[in-house]
Write a protein that holds these residues in place. Structure first.
Motif, PDB file in Angstrom:
ATOM      1  N   ILE A  90       0.839  -1.202   0.000  1.00  0.00           N
ATOM      2  CA  ILE A  90       0.000   0.000   0.000  1.00  0.00           C
ATOM      3  C   ILE A  90       0.870   1.246   0.000  1.00  0.00           C
ATOM      4  O   ILE A  90       0.645   2.190  -0.768  1.00  0.00           O
ATOM      5  N   ALA A  93       2.667   1.604  -3.374  1.00  0.00           N
ATOM      6  CA  ALA A  93       1.728   2.005  -4.428  1.00  0.00           C
ATOM      7  C   ALA A  93       1.411   3.492  -4.340  1.00  0.00           C
ATOM      8  O   ALA A  93       1.356   4.197  -5.361  1.00  0.00           O
ATOM      9  N   SER A 175       1.841  -7.454  -5.284  1.00  0.00           N
ATOM     10  CA  SER A 175       0.695  -6.840  -4.598  1.00  0.00           C
ATOM     11  C   SER A 175       0.573  -5.360  -4.929  1.00  0.00           C
ATOM     12  O   SER A 175      -0.542  -4.812  -4.960  1.00  0.00           O
ATOM     13  N   THR A 176       1.706  -4.714  -5.168  1.00  0.00           N
ATOM     14  CA  THR A 176       1.678  -3.282  -5.489  1.00  0.00           C
ATOM     15  C   THR A 176       0.859  -3.007  -6.738  1.00  0.00           C
ATOM     16  O   THR A 176       0.152  -1.994  -6.826  1.00  0.00           O
ATOM     17  N   TYR A 179      -2.836  -2.621  -5.940  1.00  0.00           N
ATOM     18  CA  TYR A 179      -3.190  -1.342  -5.321  1.00  0.00           C
ATOM     19  C   TYR A 179      -3.033  -0.175  -6.297  1.00  0.00           C
ATOM     20  O   TYR A 179      -3.798   0.793  -6.222  1.00  0.00           O
ATOM     21  N   ALA A 182      -6.125  -0.074  -8.172  1.00  0.00           N
ATOM     22  CA  ALA A 182      -7.190   0.541  -7.381  1.00  0.00           C
ATOM     23  C   ALA A 182      -7.076   2.066  -7.410  1.00  0.00           C
ATOM     24  O   ALA A 182      -8.088   2.777  -7.484  1.00  0.00           O
ATOM     25  N   MET A 213      -8.893   3.528  -2.089  1.00  0.00           N
ATOM     26  CA  MET A 213      -8.296   2.192  -2.056  1.00  0.00           C
ATOM     27  C   MET A 213      -8.951   1.290  -1.019  1.00  0.00           C
ATOM     28  O   MET A 213      -8.737   0.069  -1.037  1.00  0.00           O
ATOM     29  N   VAL A 216     -10.620  -2.233  -1.784  1.00  0.00           N
ATOM     30  CA  VAL A 216      -9.658  -3.274  -2.170  1.00  0.00           C
ATOM     31  C   VAL A 216      -8.845  -3.718  -0.964  1.00  0.00           C
ATOM     32  O   VAL A 216      -8.565  -4.917  -0.788  1.00  0.00           O
ATOM     33  N   ILE A 217      -8.456  -2.765  -0.118  1.00  0.00           N
ATOM     34  CA  ILE A 217      -7.687  -3.101   1.087  1.00  0.00           C
ATOM     35  C   ILE A 217      -8.496  -4.013   2.002  1.00  0.00           C
ATOM     36  O   ILE A 217      -7.995  -5.030   2.500  1.00  0.00           O
TER      37      ILE A 217
END
Length: 299
Positions: A90, A93, A175-176, A179, A182, A213, A216-217
């Motif tokens: 997170i 991103a 994972s970045t 995000y 998003a 975000m 999604v988080i």
């Protein structure tokens, strides 16, 4: 009308048949082996010839002196991985979203994404070299700065955190991307309105980017609950040693040693069955929370 519709959809159902067959053969047929957890299993006698002992294997597991420590190690490592696996991507991103130089942004994304494609066998070899207490580049830097050499892979105090740090390094690039996607879905007019109200970059991040975000988080955080008992067998197996069993031994490595090395197949299956049962509950809970908090549905 329904018959014509079913006839049109028949090729689609036939396309699903090979995949469904593979899932049945490799996922459902092996479930017959669950009966080993209730037997004094002897490979020569097979599933139907071994002695049935009921819940004795489960009682043995619950009375094992190290089972509490192993469960704690599993929970401790997996929870740290989940927390770090959420916060680091997170943050990266959000920082990447502020970069305006596209060449640097794309180059950085590519570089941090590459470790995701490397196996833990390769990465473990790299880590063993760079974290070596005598010749590793990390400890040489520590010593050059006036510190003492640290045995990252042989010290019970450092080993769990080494696992978490290496796992984050390997996976945060992948994972970045989620995000960043998003962030790109946030309406640009919200940023324009924030600028008109006098919000700087920090306040735009707090009041526009993070709320945008948040769905999604929340979704990824709730879905990660199902992995609480999965601390990463491949990683731990390739990096741990008997000197760090106290802090690094997890359920999966215990199952491997009991089942494969000690040939106690019934006990190993009992541990795996208990782990699968708890994981089933946690996965069901995670999907329920994902539906309630993020409106996510499987079907």
């Amino acid at each position: 009308m329904k018959a014509m519709k079913a006839l049109r959809e028949l090729p689609l159902h036939l396309m699903l048949l090979p995949g469904a067959l593979i899932v049945f053969v490799y996922c459902y047929v092996p479930m017959v082996g669950v009966t080993i957890a209730f037997q004094q299993f002897v490979p020569v006698k097979g599933l139907f010839g071994s002695e049935w002992i009921g819940l004795d294997n489960f009682r043995y597991v619950l009375n094992m002196p190290d089972i509490g420590r192993v469960v704690w190690n599993t929970l401790f490592i997996s929870v740290m991985k989940i927390v770090a696996g959420l916060t680091v991507p997170i943050a990266i991103a959000i920082l990447l979203n502020e970069v305006r130089l596209q060449f640097f942004k794309k180059t950085f994304q590519t570089l941090v994404y590459l470790p995701h494609f490397l196996s833990w066998i390769i990465i473990s070899g790299i880590l063993i070299d760079i974290l070596s207490p005598s010749e590793g580049v990390v400890n040489r830097i520590v010593q050059a700065l006036g510190g003492r050499s640290v045995f990252f892979l042989g010290d019970n105090g450092w080993f769990p955190f080494t696992l978490v740090a290496s796992d984050v390094w390997k996976e945060f690039g992948f994972s970045t991307i989620v995000y960043l996607a998003a962030i790109t879905g946030i309406n640009p007019s919200l940023y324009e309105a924030a600028v008109m109200d006098g919000a700087g970059r920090w306040k735009q991040m707090r009041h526009v980017t993070l709320p945008g975000m948040l769905p999604v988080i929340v979704l990824l955080a709730t879905l990660s609950l199902g992995n609480v008992l999965n601390a990463g067998f491949e990683q731990v197996f390739n990096l741990y040693s008997p000197s760090v069993y106290e802090s690094g031994d997890i359920l999966d490595t215990l199952i491997y040693r009991i089942g494969i090395l000690d040939a106690q197949f019934g006990v190993a299956t009992a541990i795996g069955l208990l782990k699968s049962f708890v994981s089933l509950i946690l996965i069901s809970l995670s999907y329920f929370l994902a539906y309630r908090l993020a409106n996510y549905r499987i079907f």
